[in-house]
Write a protein that holds these residues in place. Structure first.
Motif, PDB file in Angstrom:
ATOM      1  N   ALA A  93      38.078  38.193  41.778  1.00 22.51           N
ATOM      2  CA  ALA A  93      37.596  39.307  40.953  1.00 22.51           C
ATOM      3  C   ALA A  93      36.328  39.915  41.543  1.00 22.51           C
ATOM      4  O   ALA A  93      36.149  41.142  41.532  1.00 22.51           O
ATOM      5  CB  ALA A  93      37.337  38.815  39.526  1.00 22.51           C
ATOM      6  N   ARG A  94      35.427  39.055  42.062  1.00 16.73           N
ATOM      7  CA  ARG A  94      34.203  39.580  42.686  1.00 16.73           C
ATOM      8  C   ARG A  94      34.537  40.385  43.937  1.00 16.73           C
ATOM      9  O   ARG A  94      33.971  41.451  44.185  1.00 16.73           O
ATOM     10  CB  ARG A  94      33.262  38.424  43.046  1.00 16.73           C
ATOM     11  N   LEU A  95      35.447  39.870  44.758  1.00 13.64           N
ATOM     12  CA  LEU A  95      35.809  40.563  45.992  1.00 13.64           C
ATOM     13  C   LEU A  95      36.578  41.849  45.708  1.00 13.64           C
ATOM     14  O   LEU A  95      36.493  42.820  46.483  1.00 13.64           O
ATOM     15  CB  LEU A  95      36.644  39.630  46.881  1.00 13.64           C
ATOM     16  N   ALA A  96      37.318  41.890  44.607  1.00 12.64           N
ATOM     17  CA  ALA A  96      38.079  43.088  44.253  1.00 12.64           C
ATOM     18  C   ALA A  96      37.149  44.273  44.012  1.00 12.64           C
ATOM     19  O   ALA A  96      37.524  45.432  44.237  1.00 12.64           O
ATOM     20  CB  ALA A  96      38.949  42.831  43.028  1.00 12.64           C
ATOM     21  N   GLU A  97      35.922  43.990  43.537  1.00 12.21           N
ATOM     22  CA  GLU A  97      34.960  45.064  43.303  1.00 12.21           C
ATOM     23  C   GLU A  97      34.536  45.748  44.609  1.00 12.21           C
ATOM     24  O   GLU A  97      34.068  46.884  44.588  1.00 12.21           O
ATOM     25  CB  GLU A  97      33.732  44.500  42.598  1.00 12.21           C
ATOM     26  N   LEU A  98      34.700  45.044  45.739  1.00 15.41           N
ATOM     27  CA  LEU A  98      34.353  45.617  47.038  1.00 15.41           C
ATOM     28  C   LEU A  98      35.534  46.315  47.690  1.00 15.41           C
ATOM     29  O   LEU A  98      35.370  47.022  48.689  1.00 15.41           O
ATOM     30  CB  LEU A  98      33.853  44.510  47.988  1.00 15.41           C
ATOM     31  N   SER A  99      36.736  46.118  47.145  1.00 16.99           N
ATOM     32  CA  SER A  99      37.966  46.535  47.817  1.00 16.99           C
ATOM     33  C   SER A  99      38.328  47.984  47.515  1.00 16.99           C
ATOM     34  O   SER A  99      37.965  48.546  46.476  1.00 16.99           O
ATOM     35  CB  SER A  99      39.114  45.621  47.385  1.00 16.99           C
ATOM     36  N   LEU A 100      39.071  48.580  48.458  1.00 12.58           N
ATOM     37  CA  LEU A 100      39.623  49.915  48.267  1.00 12.58           C
ATOM     38  C   LEU A 100      40.790  49.895  47.290  1.00 12.58           C
ATOM     39  O   LEU A 100      41.134  50.935  46.705  1.00 12.58           O
ATOM     40  CB  LEU A 100      40.098  50.475  49.617  1.00 12.58           C
ATOM     41  N   ALA A 101      41.416  48.744  47.132  1.00 17.58           N
ATOM     42  CA  ALA A 101      42.567  48.606  46.229  1.00 17.58           C
ATOM     43  C   ALA A 101      42.373  47.352  45.372  1.00 17.58           C
ATOM     44  O   ALA A 101      42.966  46.298  45.650  1.00 17.58           O
ATOM     45  CB  ALA A 101      43.871  48.523  47.022  1.00 17.58           C
ATOM     46  N   PRO A 102      41.525  47.420  44.330  1.00 12.49           N
ATOM     47  CA  PRO A 102      41.202  46.224  43.542  1.00 12.49           C
ATOM     48  C   PRO A 102      42.435  45.546  42.950  1.00 12.49           C
ATOM     49  O   PRO A 102      42.495  44.314  42.849  1.00 12.49           O
ATOM     50  CB  PRO A 102      40.292  46.781  42.440  1.00 12.49           C
ATOM     51  N   GLN A 103      43.433  46.356  42.551  1.00 11.31           N
ATOM     52  CA  GLN A 103      44.625  45.780  41.924  1.00 11.31           C
ATOM     53  C   GLN A 103      45.428  44.910  42.881  1.00 11.31           C
ATOM     54  O   GLN A 103      46.233  44.069  42.450  1.00 11.31           O
ATOM     55  CB  GLN A 103      45.518  46.890  41.356  1.00 11.31           C
ATOM     56  N   ALA A 104      45.221  45.111  44.194  1.00  9.72           N
ATOM     57  CA  ALA A 104      45.980  44.347  45.194  1.00  9.72           C
ATOM     58  C   ALA A 104      45.312  43.020  45.555  1.00  9.72           C
ATOM     59  O   ALA A 104      45.912  42.203  46.260  1.00  9.72           O
ATOM     60  CB  ALA A 104      46.159  45.184  46.457  1.00  9.72           C
ATOM     61  N   VAL A 105      44.101  42.812  45.073  1.00  6.45           N
ATOM     62  CA  VAL A 105      43.357  41.595  45.433  1.00  6.45           C
ATOM     63  C   VAL A 105      43.749  40.488  44.458  1.00  6.45           C
ATOM     64  O   VAL A 105      43.067  40.218  43.455  1.00  6.45           O
ATOM     65  CB  VAL A 105      41.833  41.846  45.418  1.00  6.45           C
ATOM     66  N   VAL A 106      44.865  39.843  44.750  1.00  2.00           N
ATOM     67  CA  VAL A 106      45.416  38.784  43.897  1.00  2.00           C
ATOM     68  C   VAL A 106      45.668  37.552  44.757  1.00  2.00           C
ATOM     69  O   VAL A 106      46.375  37.641  45.775  1.00  2.00           O
ATOM     70  CB  VAL A 106      46.729  39.240  43.230  1.00  2.00           C
ATOM     71  N   PRO A 107      45.102  36.394  44.405  1.00  2.00           N
ATOM     72  CA  PRO A 107      45.305  35.183  45.219  1.00  2.00           C
ATOM     73  C   PRO A 107      46.750  34.693  45.160  1.00  2.00           C
ATOM     74  O   PRO A 107      47.427  34.817  44.133  1.00  2.00           O
ATOM     75  CB  PRO A 107      44.348  34.169  44.594  1.00  2.00           C
ATOM     76  N   GLN A 108      47.201  34.154  46.275  1.00  2.00           N
ATOM     77  CA  GLN A 108      48.561  33.612  46.385  1.00  2.00           C
ATOM     78  C   GLN A 108      48.442  32.151  46.774  1.00  2.00           C
ATOM     79  O   GLN A 108      47.892  31.815  47.819  1.00  2.00           O
ATOM     80  CB  GLN A 108      49.349  34.385  47.440  1.00  2.00           C
ATOM     81  N   VAL A 109      48.949  31.257  45.920  1.00  2.00           N
ATOM     82  CA  VAL A 109      48.865  29.816  46.178  1.00  2.00           C
ATOM     83  C   VAL A 109      50.085  29.363  46.969  1.00  2.00           C
ATOM     84  O   VAL A 109      51.208  29.803  46.719  1.00  2.00           O
ATOM     85  CB  VAL A 109      48.762  29.025  44.855  1.00  2.00           C
ATOM     86  N   SER A 110      49.863  28.484  47.933  1.00  2.00           N
ATOM     87  CA  SER A 110      50.950  28.001  48.784  1.00  2.00           C
ATOM     88  C   SER A 110      51.916  27.138  47.989  1.00  2.00           C
ATOM     89  O   SER A 110      51.575  26.597  46.924  1.00  2.00           O
ATOM     90  CB  SER A 110      50.389  27.199  49.959  1.00  2.00           C
ATOM     91  N   ASP A 111      53.143  26.997  48.475  1.00  2.52           N
ATOM     92  CA  ASP A 111      54.158  26.192  47.793  1.00  2.52           C
ATOM     93  C   ASP A 111      53.741  24.743  47.650  1.00  2.52           C
ATOM     94  O   ASP A 111      54.091  24.086  46.656  1.00  2.52           O
ATOM     95  CB  ASP A 111      55.486  26.278  48.562  1.00  2.52           C
ATOM     96  N   ASP A 112      52.980  24.228  48.636  1.00  4.36           N
ATOM     97  CA  ASP A 112      52.565  22.821  48.541  1.00  4.36           C
ATOM     98  C   ASP A 112      51.300  22.646  47.711  1.00  4.36           C
ATOM     99  O   ASP A 112      50.828  21.514  47.521  1.00  4.36           O
ATOM    100  CB  ASP A 112      52.378  22.217  49.938  1.00  4.36           C
ATOM    101  N   GLY A 113      50.723  23.744  47.230  1.00  2.00           N
ATOM    102  CA  GLY A 113      49.563  23.667  46.350  1.00  2.00           C
ATOM    103  C   GLY A 113      48.266  23.262  47.021  1.00  2.00           C
ATOM    104  O   GLY A 113      47.293  22.938  46.331  1.00  2.00           O
ATOM    105  N   THR A 114      48.210  23.309  48.360  1.00  2.00           N
ATOM    106  CA  THR A 114      46.997  22.865  49.058  1.00  2.00           C
ATOM    107  C   THR A 114      46.095  24.010  49.493  1.00  2.00           C
ATOM    108  O   THR A 114      44.972  23.761  49.960  1.00  2.00           O
ATOM    109  CB  THR A 114      47.366  22.042  50.308  1.00  2.00           C
ATOM    110  N   ALA A 115      46.536  25.242  49.356  1.00  2.00           N
ATOM    111  CA  ALA A 115      45.728  26.370  49.825  1.00  2.00           C
ATOM    112  C   ALA A 115      46.080  27.621  49.037  1.00  2.00           C
ATOM    113  O   ALA A 115      47.159  27.727  48.443  1.00  2.00           O
ATOM    114  CB  ALA A 115      45.964  26.606  51.320  1.00  2.00           C
ATOM    115  N   ALA A 116      45.136  28.545  49.028  1.00  2.00           N
ATOM    116  CA  ALA A 116      45.355  29.853  48.413  1.00  2.00           C
ATOM    117  C   ALA A 116      44.951  30.926  49.395  1.00  2.00           C
ATOM    118  O   ALA A 116      43.983  30.766  50.150  1.00  2.00           O
ATOM    119  CB  ALA A 116      44.558  29.980  47.120  1.00  2.00           C
ATOM    120  N   LEU A 117      45.691  32.026  49.381  1.00  2.00           N
ATOM    121  CA  LEU A 117      45.451  33.120  50.322  1.00  2.00           C
ATOM    122  C   LEU A 117      45.067  34.368  49.545  1.00  2.00           C
ATOM    123  O   LEU A 117      45.685  34.689  48.523  1.00  2.00           O
ATOM    124  CB  LEU A 117      46.711  33.382  51.146  1.00  2.00           C
TER     125      LEU A 117
END
Length: 721
Positions: A93-117
């Motif tokens: 949410a903090r980084l979305a305020e800096l973005s050109l497309a705030p609605q696109a700044v959504v974290p994606q969690v990996s299938d194994d649950g060890t990382a988020a992108l």
């Protein structure tokens, strides 16, 4: 040459030459505009490149000046907790305020649950390489925002375009100072060891250091008028080359000056002889290097052209300082500069030669002379064994392989490779005519290796498609996918056939292709230039062929040895795309230097003593100084390894190994063995030994030797005439 030598070595004119040089240098430093080198190297692709065309067309799109920060949230392989997920959402949410497309700044969690992108689209003007404060400051700000408030053990790592650009820029941060400092220390230590004087080393080091500073000023001031970009890597190579070549020329001149000081009382006459004797070899050697560098003007890659211009200017300045400034400085300082081993006149010239002969290099020369065939075969086999190391070599590094160590962007990319699709952080851009967007999308989706295709904005009749590849960015698999995309679009014909594929992977692929084209064009040009210079200098057609063959053998041997080191010790999977061309350029041009120093002296001695005896005497006279020069040059190029950039480290290691091989094996035993085997044919079609008169007591020969001098040769020459 003699008029110049007389002026810079004269009793009064040496002071004038030194003063004039000081004034000219000061004026150049003061008046030339002080340009700066770019920290981040540009791609410099030719206009014909698809990737270059895509980049140019994208500049007219509404979101042309955009970039992306890719964050990877990880606990080092452990599963993310609910608290971690909540903290990542808050960070997004903090980084979305800096973005050109705030609605696109959504974290994606990996299938194994060890990382988020998390992908954050950003304004390139504010967060790109040209932003206020630079890419490093932009990356630091983004990292701070992403990591603020994260639980202990959870870390946000920056990768993607901003992350890699920031790490590459950081790798070159302070590069000029570090390279210069280490180079100066290495040169100073080796000069002290070589000269065995606490004083003498200061003069050549100061002269070469000023030459390096002037070369930088001249090159950066000419960058804009010449339309070239001087990045940090070019600046580093320029300094290494000027210091390496400059100290080599200084060693040769000082050695000949010291030799002449043992023959005559007047230091002015001694320097006159030294400059007139060593000057042509220095000029020819430096000219070979400079002309070889200028062949890069024919390169497709702008970076190669910039390197050629910059380093050619640097070498030219090094030659001028070696022939104009250094002789005057040495003469002005007097014999005491050599303290504590001040050279004194030993008596007649012939007596001095006789006293100097029974040294290591004379004994080595005589040993090679007795069994030249055996020596040549053993040396060639040894070089061949090293060249075998090239078996299975690869060219082209992926994005994560280009930096040494574990910078943040590389660590993050590895996590992406393990937990997500490796191509998520890459960027492949397809531009297709608006009327065939659906067909172009279908073609892209049908290519193996393309995971998804997303239509984007349009401009000037073209629509942008963003493709995600399955392969790691800038890997062989990614290149294969880009090539297949281009091939399928070309095969489709019609308007679909006008589709262009660009982006980061396509840019890297086109860079590798252009580098291969440059290599195929430049290498034959360098060989042709070296052959012509050697033929003119030695007035021979046989000698250039043998000398070039010896240097080529050294090049392949050094590549083979380096390939074994890179793959088994350093963990480098391949050579960088430009490394082979640059290594060839420096090894052939600089390697021929030592052969020029040796064979020009051999020709000088041959006129009086015959070909074979002349080579022994040349080896005796130049062996020590050329070996010292080679070790110094090898050490200076090894200094490139202080930077955490794989390409520069590879160039440094290859050239270091090659120069040592050339100095300690090829020039020391192989070239003399070839001369002993070919005899007077080495100088064909000229015959410098035809007037030589055998002197058994002076040359250590017995009886009527047939080494190119002596009665047998004289009779043969008379018959030939």
């Amino acid at each position: 040459m003699r008029a110049i030598a007389r002026f810079v070595s004269g009793r009064g004119t040496a002071w004038i030459a030194l003063g004039a040089a000081a004034v000219a240098i000061a004026l150049l430093f003061a008046l030339l505009p002080q340009g700066e080198s770019d920290a981040y190297p540009p791609s410099g692709l030719p206009d014909s490149s698809d990737a270059k065309q895509v980049s140019a067309l994208l500049e007219e799109f509404p979101d042309a000046d955009t970039t992306a920060a890719i964050f990877v949230y990880s606990r080092g392989g452990d599963a993310l907790t609910e608290a971690d997920t909540a903290a990542i959402t808050a960070s997004a949410a903090r980084l979305a305020e800096l973005s050109l497309a705030p609605q696109a700044v959504v974290p994606q969690v990996s299938d194994d649950g060890t990382a988020a992108l998390l992908a954050v689209p950003l304004d390139g003007a504010e967060y790109g390489p040209d932003s206020e404060g630079g890419i490093e400051q932009a990356a630091t700000t983004l990292r701070d925002d992403a990591n603020a408030g994260l639980p202990d053990g959870l870390e946000a790592l920056l990768t993607g375009p901003i992350g890699f650009q920031a790490d590459i820029t950081n790798a070159f941060a302070g590069a000029d100072f570090r390279l210069l400092l280490v180079t100066v220390i290495v040169v100073a230590v080796l000069l002290i060891v070589t000269y065995r004087s606490p004083v003498l080393w200061i003069v050549p080091l100061a002269v070469v250091g000023i030459a390096d500073g002037l070369a930088r000023v001249v090159v950066t001031s000419l960058a804009d008028p010449l339309g070239i970009t001087i990045d940090a890597s070019i600046g580093g190579i320029l300094s290494v080359l000027v210091f390496g070549a400059g100290t080599n020329y200084a060693l040769l001149l000082v050695a000949r000056y010291r030799e002449e000081l043992t023959r005559q009382e007047s230091r002015n006459r001694a320097m006159l002889t030294a400059v007139t004797s060593a000057g042509p070899a220095i000029a020819a050697s430096g000219g070979t290097v400079a002309l070889s560098l200028l062949t890069l003007l024919f390169a497709e890659l702008a970076g190669n052209r910039a390197l050629g211009v910059a380093c050619a200017i640097g070498v030219a300045i090094a030659i001028l300082f070696a022939l104009l400034v250094l002789p005057a400085a040495l003469v002005v300082c007097g014999r005491g500069l050599f303290w504590p081993f001040v050279p004194r006149v030993h008596g007649a010239e012939g007596h001095h030669h006789a006293a100097a002969k029974p040294g290591f290099w004379t004994r080595l020369g005589e040993g090679v002379r007795r069994r030249p065939a055996v020596v040549a075969i053993v040396a060639t086999l040894g070089i061949g064994v090293l060249a075998v190391g090239l078996t299975g070599y690869q060219v082209g590094l992926s994005q994560t392989d280009q930096l040494i160590g574990d910078p943040e962007s590389v660590v993050a990319q590895r996590i992406v490779d393990d937990s997500f699709s490796a191509g998520l952080t890459g960027q492949t851009v397809i531009l297709t005519p608006d009327a065939v967007v659906a067909e172009a999308t279908t073609v892209a989706e049908s290519v193996d290796g393309v995971e998804s295709v997303r239509p984007g904005e349009s401009a000037n009749g073209l629509t942008r498609l963003d493709a995600t590849l399955a392969a790691e960015p800038e890997s062989d698999a990614a290149f294969a996918t880009v090539e297949q995309l281009r091939a399928d679009y070309a095969a489709a014909g019609g308007e679909v056939g006008e589709t262009l594929v660009g982006g980061a992977d396509a840019t890297a692929l086109d860079t590798n292709t252009a580098a291969a084209n440059d290599q195929a064009l430049i290498i034959p040009l360098i060989l042709a230039i070296v052959f012509v210079i050697l033929a003119l200098l030695l007035r021979s057609l046989v000698a250039p062929v043998l000398l070039i063959a010896s240097v080529l053998a050294t090049f392949f041997a050094s590549l083979g040895a380096s390939n074994v080191i890179f793959q088994n010790l350093s963990g480098f999977p391949a050579f960088d795309s430009n490394v082979i061309l640059f290594a060839f350029l420096f090894l052939v041009a600089l390697g021929v230097d030592y052969n020029i120093f040796l064979t020009t002296r051999a020709r000088e001695e041959t006129v009086e003593h015959g070909t074979r005896a002349g080579m022994v005497r040349a080896l005796s006279s130049t062996g020590g100084v050329i070996t010292s020069a080679g070790i110094l040059l090898a050490a200076v190029f090894a200094v490139l390894g202080v930077l955490p950039v794989v390409a520069l480290t590879q160039i440094g290691v290859i050239v270091c190994i090659g120069v040592l091989l050339d100095t300690l094996v090829v020039r020391t035993v192989l070239v003399p063995a070839l001369v002993f085997l070919t005899g007077d044919w080495f100088w064909w079609p000229s015959r410098p030994a035809r007037n030589a008169v055998q002197d058994a007591s002076r040359d250590g020969e017995t009886g009527g030797a047939t080494d190119g001098g002596g009665p047998a040769h004289a009779r043969h020459s008379a018959a030939a005439r």
